[in-house]
Write a protein that holds these residues in place. Structure first.
Motif, PDB file in Angstrom:
ATOM      1  N   PRO A 166       1.402  -0.721  -0.005  1.00 22.43           N
ATOM      2  CA  PRO A 166       0.400   0.056   0.042  1.00 22.43           C
ATOM      3  C   PRO A 166       0.837   1.172   0.154  1.00 22.43           C
ATOM      4  CG  PRO A 166      -1.158  -1.335   1.418  1.00 22.43           C
ATOM      5  CD  PRO A 166       0.174  -1.927   1.288  1.00 22.43           C
ATOM      6  N   SER A 182      -4.472   0.938   0.069  1.00 24.13           N
ATOM      7  CA  SER A 182      -4.738  -0.610   0.251  1.00 24.13           C
ATOM      8  C   SER A 182      -5.907  -0.909  -0.598  1.00 24.13           C
ATOM      9  CB  SER A 182      -5.538  -1.405   2.027  1.00 24.13           C
ATOM     10  OG  SER A 182      -4.433  -0.473   2.825  1.00 24.13           O
ATOM     11  N   TYR A 183      -6.737  -1.006  -0.995  1.00 21.32           N
ATOM     12  CA  TYR A 183      -8.095  -1.496  -2.088  1.00 21.32           C
ATOM     13  C   TYR A 183      -8.417  -0.204  -3.165  1.00 21.32           C
ATOM     14  CZ  TYR A 183     -13.350  -2.755  -2.666  1.00 21.32           C
ATOM     15  OH  TYR A 183     -13.834  -3.455  -3.482  1.00 21.32           O
ATOM     16  N   LEU A 193      -3.193  -7.027   5.145  1.00 25.48           N
ATOM     17  CA  LEU A 193      -4.316  -6.080   4.903  1.00 25.48           C
ATOM     18  C   LEU A 193      -6.138  -6.907   5.941  1.00 25.48           C
ATOM     19  CD1 LEU A 193      -3.375  -5.107   1.544  1.00 25.48           C
ATOM     20  CD2 LEU A 193      -2.677  -3.700   3.821  1.00 25.48           C
ATOM     21  N   TRP A 194      -6.053  -8.196   5.234  1.00 26.70           N
ATOM     22  CA  TRP A 194      -7.400  -8.586   5.472  1.00 26.70           C
ATOM     23  C   TRP A 194      -7.666  -9.573   7.170  1.00 26.70           C
ATOM     24  CZ3 TRP A 194     -10.525  -5.119   3.182  1.00 26.70           C
ATOM     25  CH2 TRP A 194      -9.980  -4.416   1.733  1.00 26.70           C
ATOM     26  N   ARG A 217     -12.857   1.246   3.240  1.00 26.96           N
ATOM     27  CA  ARG A 217     -10.897   1.142   3.338  1.00 26.96           C
ATOM     28  C   ARG A 217     -10.209   2.037   2.765  1.00 26.96           C
ATOM     29  NH1 ARG A 217      -9.453  -3.686   5.559  1.00 26.96           N
ATOM     30  NH2 ARG A 217     -11.809  -4.740   7.024  1.00 26.96           N
TER      31      ARG A 217
END
Length: 500
Positions: free
Chosen positions: A85, A433-434, A401-402, A429
């Protein structure tokens, strides 16, 4: 020198099978950063994994320090691929001016996309974005949801689904969704209704040509050297001959839209239409080739990304009946013909769509080219001209991240309960990162419109029908991408009525 450039690709192609036999063994089990060899770089490993390219690169990112690695191409060509990210923020925002589409990308896609907004930089990009931005205000989105999408849904899609429940006809739901979104983008952006979504499964010449043009253009990137496709184009042979024919068909279709819009504007004393194409033509930039490029780019944006997202979403709903039940509950509390505000309040559906695109992003990878030397946040040196790719698909699968349950389709990870009324509240989010909709200055203008369209489609279908995949239901469909993601081989389904 020119003779060497011409002959070298063929020399490499001759030695590749021999080297391949001695140096590579196909495997999906042992994941490692690919080895690099003189002249050919890591092309052998890349070529060996073309059938699973997206997953292969994703797997390597998961084991790479700082979720970043370098993939060496032929003759010193370098590509940095990342799922970090901080690096994504660096190239999309902090050093935006240094990471452009670049000549490598734009040249490869120029025959298909020309200088449209997704294949250009600088002032040309800024101008197209500025004019297009007027299309995505609240008034336009409200009109889009309550009139264009609703009409396409009630008068075309729902009758087709009802008919299929009576005949037990197998539908390619991916194709159905592509037709639906194609009609919609043409109506909202160009003020033109192609009437492509019909009970007939026959595909138009434009649709076939469009797919060929996109696929062949993207496969240019997979060759060891661009000189190979350039030679084929020069001699008008093989895939390049097919590409030329396909592009001619696509551009003629787009030009006809432009010419018809020009005629409409000339016949009116004032601008009566509010579509984007009218604004482009009235802005003083009415050159046919330029506007045609714009039309093709927005067809790509509006047709393929949304339909790709929805294709995987309905497959995931079938795999996760609990989530489908929650969405049905949410939809049942709304009116039959949902208005804009009701669609906007579909929080759980919004979360489910976000979760689906985490796992199956419409654009799984995106690339930039370094304008000058740079250093990434992890200390990695980037030489001028290096391609830097951020891997959206890989980022949706990162434990860091998840969490450990990253593989689970769980919309609740996007939701929190309001402490006052107990209702779900959507919690977005970090865009870096997304980056499903990109981020920074080039963040997708149509994000809200896309969500609203998808939510309206879902609401119109899940309460009435169940979408049931055909074939081997235990087999995971192939995830492929030509600029945008698709389900390999289509999405054959039968439609079942939920209530008699």
């Amino acid at each position: 020198m020119f003779q060497l450039e011409v002959l070298l690709p063929y020399i490499l192609l001759l030695i590749f099978p021999v080297v391949l036999f001695f140096l590579t063994k196909p495997t999906n089990k042992n994941i490692s950063i690919p080895k690099s060899y003189p002249l050919i770089g890591s092309y052998l490993s890349y070529r060996n994994n073309l059938h699973r390219r997206i997953q292969w690169l994703s797997d390597i990112i998961q084991i790479s320090p700082s979720a970043t690695f370098q993939l060496d191409g032929a003759l010193g060509k370098r590509q940095i691929i990342t799922g970090n990210p901080s690096t994504v923020q660096h190239i999309l925002k902090n050093q935006f001016s240094n990471y452009q589409k670049g000549t490598s990308f734009t040249t490869t896609l120029s025959d298909f996309l020309g200088t449209g907004i997704f294949n250009t930089d600088g002032q040309n990009w800024k101008f197209q974005r500025q004019v297009a931005s007027h299309e995505f205000n609240t008034k336009s989105i409200r009109n889009f949801v309550e009139h264009i999408v609703d009409t396409e849904l009630t008068s075309r899609l729902i009758p087709i689904l009802y008919l299929s429940t009576q005949t037990n006809q197998i539908l390619d739901f991916q194709d159905i969704l592509q037709r639906f979104t194609f009609d919609n983008i043409c109506k909202i952006a160009f003020g033109f209704d192609p009437e492509y979504l019909t009970p007939s499964t026959n595909r138009t010449r434009f649709a076939l040509a469009y797919e060929d043009a996109m696929e062949i253009s993207c496969k240019r990137f997979r060759l060891p050297l661009p000189i190979i496709w350039k030679i084929k184009r020069y001699f008008n042979i093989g895939s390049e001959k097919r590409l030329k024919e396909a592009v001619t068909e696509v551009r003629e279709f787009a030009k006809n839209i432009v010419r018809e819009k020009k005629r409409e504007l000339e016949e009116t004393s004032s601008l009566q239409t509010e579509d984007m194409l009218s604004r482009f033509l009235s802005s003083g930039h009415s050159e046919e080739e330029f506007v045609t490029d714009m039309v093709i780019s927005f067809i790509l944006a509006g047709k393929d990304t949304t339909s790709g997202a929805l294709t995987w979403f309905f497959w995931l709903l079938w795999k996760n009946p609990r989530v489908e039940e929650e969405i049905v509950k949410e939809v049942s509390k709304k009116s039959e013909s949902l208005v804009y505000d009701e669609v906007k309040e579909m929080v759980y559906t919004h979360a489910a769509l976000s979760e689906s695109m985490r796992l199956y992003p419409p654009v799984p990878m995106d690339t930039k080219e370094a304008v000058k030397d740079d250093v990434l946040p992890d200390g990695r040196f980037v030489k001028k001209g290096t391609i830097v790719t951020y891997h959206v698909y890989a980022m949706g699968r990162m434990k860091s991240l998840w969490g450990d349950d990253w593989a689970e389709f769980r919309p609740e990870r996007w939701l929190e309960r309001d402490v006052v009324n107990g209702k779900w509240v959507f919690v977005g989010r970090d865009l870096y990162s997304y980056p499903v909709f990109q981020a920074g200055p080039r963040v997708c203008l149509g994000k809200e419109m896309a969500f609203m369209q998808m939510k309206r489609i879902v609401a119109g279908i899940v309460g009435k029908f169940k979408v049931v995949p055909e074939g081997n239901k235990d087999e995971h469909p192939g995830f492929i991408s030509f600029l945008t993601s698709q389900m390999e081989g289509g999405f054959p389904v039968t439609i079942q009525k939920k209530f008699p």
